[in-house]
Design an enzyme around this catalytic site. Sequence first.
Site, short mmCIF file in Angstrom:
data_model
loop_
_atom_site.label_atom_id
_atom_site.label_comp_id
_atom_site.label_asym_id
_atom_site.label_seq_id
_atom_site.Cartn_x
_atom_site.Cartn_y
_atom_site.Cartn_z
CB SER A 291 -0.95 -0.06 1.19
OG SER A 291 -2.04 0.76 0.96
CE LYS A 295 0.18 5.35 -1.91
NZ LYS A 295 -0.84 4.83 -2.74
CD1 TRP A 382 -7.76 3.45 -2.30
CD2 TRP A 382 -9.37 4.58 -3.34
NE1 TRP A 382 -7.69 4.76 -1.88
CE2 TRP A 382 -8.68 5.48 -2.49
CE3 TRP A 382 -10.44 5.07 -4.10
CZ2 TRP A 382 -9.01 6.82 -2.38
CZ3 TRP A 382 -10.77 6.43 -3.99
CH2 TRP A 382 -10.06 7.28 -3.14
CG HIS A 433 -5.65 -2.43 0.19
ND1 HIS A 433 -4.86 -2.06 -0.87
CD2 HIS A 433 -5.20 -1.74 1.27
CE1 HIS A 433 -3.97 -1.17 -0.45
NE2 HIS A 433 -4.16 -0.96 0.84
C1 GTR Z 1 -5.39 4.69 1.52
C2 GTR Z 1 -4.74 5.50 0.43
C3 GTR Z 1 -3.98 4.58 -0.49
C4 GTR Z 1 -3.15 3.55 0.23
C5 GTR Z 1 -3.77 3.09 1.54
C6 GTR Z 1 -2.82 2.46 2.55
O1 GTR Z 1 -6.16 5.47 2.35
O2 GTR Z 1 -5.72 6.19 -0.26
O3 GTR Z 1 -3.18 5.36 -1.37
O4 GTR Z 1 -1.87 3.99 0.42
O5 GTR Z 1 -4.38 4.10 2.25
O6 GTR Z 1 -1.64 2.79 2.62
O7 GTR Z 1 -3.30 1.65 3.33
#
Ligand code: GTR
Length: 453
Positions: A291, A295, A382, A433
């Site tokens: 997540s 990045k 997402w 996710h």
């Molecule tokens: C979310 C965000 C994503 C992702 C995620 C995470 O809220 O929009 O870009 O990074 O968090 O890190 O769990």
Amino acid sequence: MFSRKSLLTYLTVTAIVSFTTDNFAFGKSANRSWKASPDLVEKLTKGRSETNYFEEKVPKYALPNPLKLSDGSRVTNSQAWRTKRRPEILELFRKYVYGRAPISRPVNMSFEVFDLERKALDGLATRKQVTVNFTGKKDGPTMDILIYLPNASKKPVPTFVLLNFGGNHTIHSDPAIKLSERWMRTKSSGAVKNRADEKSRGRSSSRFNVEKILKRGYGLATIYYGDIDPDFHDGFKNGVHPFFDKLIDGERAPDAWGSICAWAWGLSRAMDYFESDDDIDNKRVAVLGHSRLGKTALWAGARDERFAFVISNNSGCGGAALSRRAYGETVKRINTSFPHWFCENFKKYNGKENDLPVDQHMLIALMAPRPVYVTSADGDLWADPRGEFLSCRYAGGVYRLLGLKGLGVRRMPGLDEPVQKGTIGYHVRSGGHNLTEYDWQRFMDFADMHFQR
Ligand code: GTR
């Protein structure tokens, strides 16, 4: 009930229709290219009408060419890539997306191994815990690295390094892991009033699978990301930023490093430690992250070529997904929800993705010639699974220029059908996710192939 004849006609017609569509799967081996579930698209759209989840509503876009220099000339050989285009792309990402880390390895940084147990986890592993003091000063900023190395493997061992969301003590219930005393987000860590407690030990062990990694002959190292920079916007007063920021007239520069860059920089400091540890094979260190930390892993791998293998798990916007598709999370959304993650310049591209001088396929290309692996999840629209796949595909030209195979496929694979043919790996997994054992096993398969053990 069907008559024999109508049943036969039905089956024939169905077969012809199916055969002519892209999606026909003939038994298990034929590829059924992944598509977002229409039910999920509908459900998600109801909750967030400002977010696009429809493939047909993705705007038209033209991607910048990773093999064309900003003066318009073409990059036709590996030397021009290495000496001209790669540095140019890296600089564009520094300047417009993640920001610039003002320092590389701080001169007075010190390491203290405060725990060394050769019979950890019932003898399976050697456990080390190391404090990295970034400035070497008594009250300076520090981070703790937790390391498990398989005792059955010959040293030095190839090792996976990743940041964690909830403190090192959440990755395994081993009571000897130091309980983090740092600030933490309550939601992801189970912390009470932003502090961890004993109950949170082992809380995220399903994301780490420590024993399984050790049994496949790999080491595992992890650091709590909040040691490097707490994940909330405070104007960069906490974490490592104030210790190294170079202000201009009291102001941060528009390309000053954000939190993602600071976390990535912290991973490079862990690499500095690995270089001093004879048990860790510093030529075979894989950096990964889930997540927002996916990045981070990509940016860490781009800026520090000591990482031999780079893995992004469900990283989405600002990670592996193409920004120009504006599918799921967009540049504007991410900069609004998380104003501290990227540099100030990135905000200029809110709603103007087409003006960006880069897109995320170029970030993947910065890993070349090293192996890189990107994952998506079926339920994680997402993060734009197709946009993550396309980044991998469009990074392929750079790998081919260097004499390697990129992804080796043009079409998005089917669900749970990993693509591991070339130097870029990809899969879209069932489920949501998350970082799961399935993902880990595929990373280790790819590492087995590329680390040539
Ligand atoms: C979310 C965000 C994503 C992702 C995620 C995470 O809220 O929009 O870009 O990074 O968090 O890190 O769990």
